[in-house]
Design a protein around this motif. Structure first.
Motif, PDB file in Angstrom:
ATOM      1  N   HIS A 267       0.831  -1.208   0.000  1.00 27.44           N
ATOM      2  CA  HIS A 267       0.000   0.000   0.000  1.00 27.44           C
ATOM      3  C   HIS A 267       0.866   1.259   0.000  1.00 27.44           C
ATOM      4  N   HIS A 299      -4.303   6.380  -3.186  1.00 27.42           N
ATOM      5  CA  HIS A 299      -4.149   5.157  -2.404  1.00 27.42           C
ATOM      6  C   HIS A 299      -3.892   4.033  -3.400  1.00 27.42           C
ATOM      7  N   TRP A 300      -2.611   3.698  -3.583  1.00 21.09           N
ATOM      8  CA  TRP A 300      -2.218   2.634  -4.493  1.00 21.09           C
ATOM      9  C   TRP A 300      -2.186   1.306  -3.744  1.00 21.09           C
ATOM     10  N   ILE A 301      -2.700   0.277  -4.391  1.00 24.00           N
ATOM     11  CA  ILE A 301      -2.664  -1.072  -3.822  1.00 24.00           C
ATOM     12  C   ILE A 301      -2.042  -2.000  -4.867  1.00 24.00           C
ATOM     13  N   ALA A 308      -3.482  -1.292  -8.587  1.00 23.63           N
ATOM     14  CA  ALA A 308      -4.733  -0.531  -8.602  1.00 23.63           C
ATOM     15  C   ALA A 308      -4.576   0.812  -7.902  1.00 23.63           C
ATOM     16  N   ASP A 310      -6.910   2.875  -5.913  1.00 21.46           N
ATOM     17  CA  ASP A 310      -8.181   2.584  -5.250  1.00 21.46           C
ATOM     18  C   ASP A 310      -9.193   3.708  -5.458  1.00 21.46           C
ATOM     19  N   SER A 311     -10.483   3.343  -5.446  1.00 18.32           N
ATOM     20  CA  SER A 311     -11.556   4.314  -5.666  1.00 18.32           C
ATOM     21  C   SER A 311     -11.699   5.313  -4.523  1.00 18.32           C
ATOM     22  N   SER A 312     -10.985   5.089  -3.423  1.00 16.99           N
ATOM     23  CA  SER A 312     -10.983   6.078  -2.339  1.00 16.99           C
ATOM     24  C   SER A 312     -10.090   7.275  -2.683  1.00 16.99           C
ATOM     25  N   TYR A 325     -10.652   5.344 -10.532  1.00 16.13           N
ATOM     26  CA  TYR A 325     -10.243   3.985 -10.183  1.00 16.13           C
ATOM     27  C   TYR A 325      -9.509   3.406 -11.390  1.00 16.13           C
TER      28      TYR A 325
END
Length: 654
Positions: A267, A299-301, A308, A310-312, A325
């Motif tokens: 993360h 916020h990279w995952i 990804a 992230d959609s946040s 996203y």
């Protein structure tokens, strides 16, 4: 009980033995540390010589105490090329206990004088050897993206010292005589505070940069600000020379909150922002693109096989907020996904947030109401026909109060149209019944209307500017071919491009086209019939031939209402490339086989769709003959270079 005491005693003895061996190893290592250091450097020099054809010279390397190394000079020079790296004096420390576990972690660093020099000439560069790709080894091991990201970030951050003082160091670029110098007069990190003073020199550009803020490499946190010391515009060097990309901004900020593994995923959290960004590139827009203020909370995952955003995450432009996203996965093929969500937003906030220069025709536009928008795109290269492309815009009281440079309402009035060819305006075309060549829709052959609609945009009378399925197929082919190999242009899009925009192939023009088409169609500014009538009267039908009135005379010496089905099929098939119509004929003025096949295919398609009947095709086997001035442009004719105006067509001046 005695046996238990004996076991404990044995364990203690073994522990002391291991500790003794470890202490002995440290003592021996301390005693022979300089010899070991010289051996390591010698191996590095051999590797540089064999793998990169470079000479590595290290002067007087020696230890200071147990965990500091001092070197009085380092140089790395490729064979028959300029020195790549030079360091005058270096002193560095490392974490001994980390080193004993196999991890190199730099604790402090001092460099006095030195440079990295990248030189490129017509014969090559002094860094070519380091750019050569190594041969891939055959392996069946599956790459774990999360573990790789964690390993690489750990190694990188461990090489950043917590205490640093660098003076008199420079980055020099010489690209065939174009020189860029970045002189680091100061680069210091003390007590987690970073301070720099960088002097940029590129031709006539002289700037003083400053990178400062909080940096804690051990805990993976940072808050850095990049700006010009004089609070003036900061210009990124070399990009304009190399890529014709002008990039400048007033300040930029990077904030890192967290970076590391969590539940098997890697993360990264933080935000990046930029103020007064200016971009300019021929493929972006014809003028500077300006963004006053932009911020990305990310916020990279990174998973085992996926990456990804992230959609946040949140993208902010002025008062406009958008949740993006992004997703990539390599599992049963490569999967790409994009989602965008704009919550309920005032339409004027959206217009005001559009970057200046990228949406020039919207500047000055005033709107009422609000809207929300969502986009869902997904593509798998193993299942290209299953591409997902869905978008939804929900307006609430949306209304345009004042148009910008593109006044869409003019399509309902008389106006003068001027086509642009390579930036040069062509002769004016009056879109009005006062123009003798203007043809109302009711006087255009129904055959021609059906032929052009079938070939160019079959669902024009029903769609609202875009064809979702065409977009899907266009996206799939463009991704597959890795280029813009296929478009999804509707008659609405062609009309907006011709009447309100230019033909420049830029990102700006395409984005403006999409927005203007949406407004034109969904605000119901003009009827479909009016749009089609204007389209028929302005599109190019040949060299210096605009509108169906001119085209019917130019090719067949007829009025548009008198055209036959075969003539209409011909006119419809030349719309994509009207200036090359003469290449569809041989020297006997007969149509070539491919041209006849195109028209036959279009006729059969119209028959299947019941747009024409079998009776309409009677006499269809007869060859097509051009009877107008166009016949003299066919290859092999002596009058090939005669101008259109001299062949009997008189164009009025407006």
């Amino acid at each position: 009980m005695k046996r238990l005491n004996f076991s404990r005693k044995k364990i203690r003895t073994l522990g002391f033995s291991i500790l003794g061996i470890l202490v002995l190893a440290i003592v021996l290592g301390f005693a022979f540390r300089n010899a070991i250091l010289e051996q390591i450097i010698a191996k590095a020099a051999v590797k540089m010589q064999s793998d990169y054809q470079c000479e590595l010279v290290v002067k007087n390397p020696h230890f200071e105490g147990l965990n500091h190394i001092e070197i009085e000079g380092i140089s790395l020079t490729p064979h028959h090329a300029d020195t790549l790296v030079y360091v005058g004096h270096l002193r560095t420390g490392f974490n001994l206990w980390k080193l004993l576990t196999g991890t190199l972690q730099i604790t402090d660093l001092e460099i006095n004088r030195g440079y990295i020099q990248l030189v490129k000439t017509k014969n090559g560069s002094n860094f070519d050897a380091f750019l050569r790709k190594k041969e891939k080894q055959n392996t069946t091991t599956t790459l774990d993206y999360a573990e790789l990201a964690n390993r690489l970030s750990s190694r990188f951050l461990n090489l950043i010292p917590t205490q640093m003082e660098i003076t008199g160091f420079a980055l020099k670029i010489n690209d065939k005589g174009h020189k860029v110098h970045l002189d680091f007069t100061q680069l210091a990190l003390h007590n987690e505070q970073l301070k720099t003073a960088i002097q940029l020199t590129e031709g006539e550009i002289h700037q003083q940069w400053q990178l400062s803020g909080f940096a804690d490499p051990r805990n993976r946190k940072a808050d850095l600000i990049f700006k010009n010391q004089k609070n003036d515009t900061l210009v990124l060097p070399y990009l304009q020379h190399k890529f014709h990309l002008k990039t400048a901004f007033q300040s930029a900020r990077f904030h890192l909150d967290n970076m590391g593994m969590d539940s098997g995923d890697f993360h990264t959290d933080g935000f990046a922002s930029i103020q007064q960004l200016v971009l300019n590139h021929p493929k972006i827009a014809s003028k500077d693109v300006e963004v006053a203020n932009a911020r990305m909370d990310f916020h990279w995952i990174i998973g085992e096989r996926s990456i990804a955003l992230d959609s946040s995450s949140l993208l902010t432009l002025g008062k406009l907020k958008c949740r993006p996203y992004l997703f990539y996965e390599k599992e049963e093929g490569k999967t790409y996904a994009l989602q965008l969500h704009i919550p309920k937003t005032k339409a004027q906030d959206f217009i005001d947030a559009l970057p200046k220069g990228l949406f020039s025709h919207f500047e000055g536009m005033k709107t009422m109401g609000s809207f929300s928008y969502s986009l869902d795109f997904k593509y798998n290269d193993q299942k290209p026909n299953e591409v997902v492309f869905e978008n939804k815009l929900q307006p609430e009281g949306l209304k345009i109060v004042l148009y910008g440079a593109a006044d869409l309402s003019k399509i309902n009035t008389e106006f003068v149209y001027r086509a642009m060819e390579r930036g040069v305006p062509q002769r004016p075309i009056l879109v009005s019944i006062d123009n003798p060549m203007y043809t109302p829709l009711s006087e255009i052959s129904p055959y021609l209307q059906k032929c052009v609609l079938t070939s160019e945009d079959p669902s024009f009378m029903h769609h609202r500017g875009f064809i979702t399925e065409a977009f899907k197929q266009s996206i799939a082919k463009n991704i597959r071919t890795k280029k813009f190999a296929r478009g999804a242009s509707t008659i609405s899009m062609q009309l907006v491009k011709n009447v309100f925009l230019t033909r420049e192939k830029t990102l700006s023009r395409k984005l403006e086209e999409i927005l203007l088409v949406y407004i034109l169609e969904n605000q119901r500014i003009a009827t479909k019939e009016r749009m089609l009538e204007v389209y028929f009267n302005i599109i190019e039908w040949g060299p210096n031939v605009y509108g169906i009135g001119e085209a019917a005379q130019y090719y067949f010496q007829k009025r548009p209402s008198d055209l036959t089905l075969k003539e209409c099929l011909y006119l419809a098939t030349i719309v994509p490339k009207p200036k090359g119509f003469m290449y569809r004929f041989d020297s006997n003025r007969e149509q070539k086989k491919f041209a006849v096949q195109q028209q036959d295919f279009l006729a059969k398609l119209m028959l299947r769709r019941q747009l024409i009947t079998a009776e309409d095709t009677l006499g269809f086997h007869q060859p097509l003959h051009l009877t107008g001035p166009a016949q003299y442009r066919i290859k092999g004719n002596a009058t090939d270079s005669i101008s259109i105006d001299s062949l009997g067509i008189e164009f009025p001046e407006f």
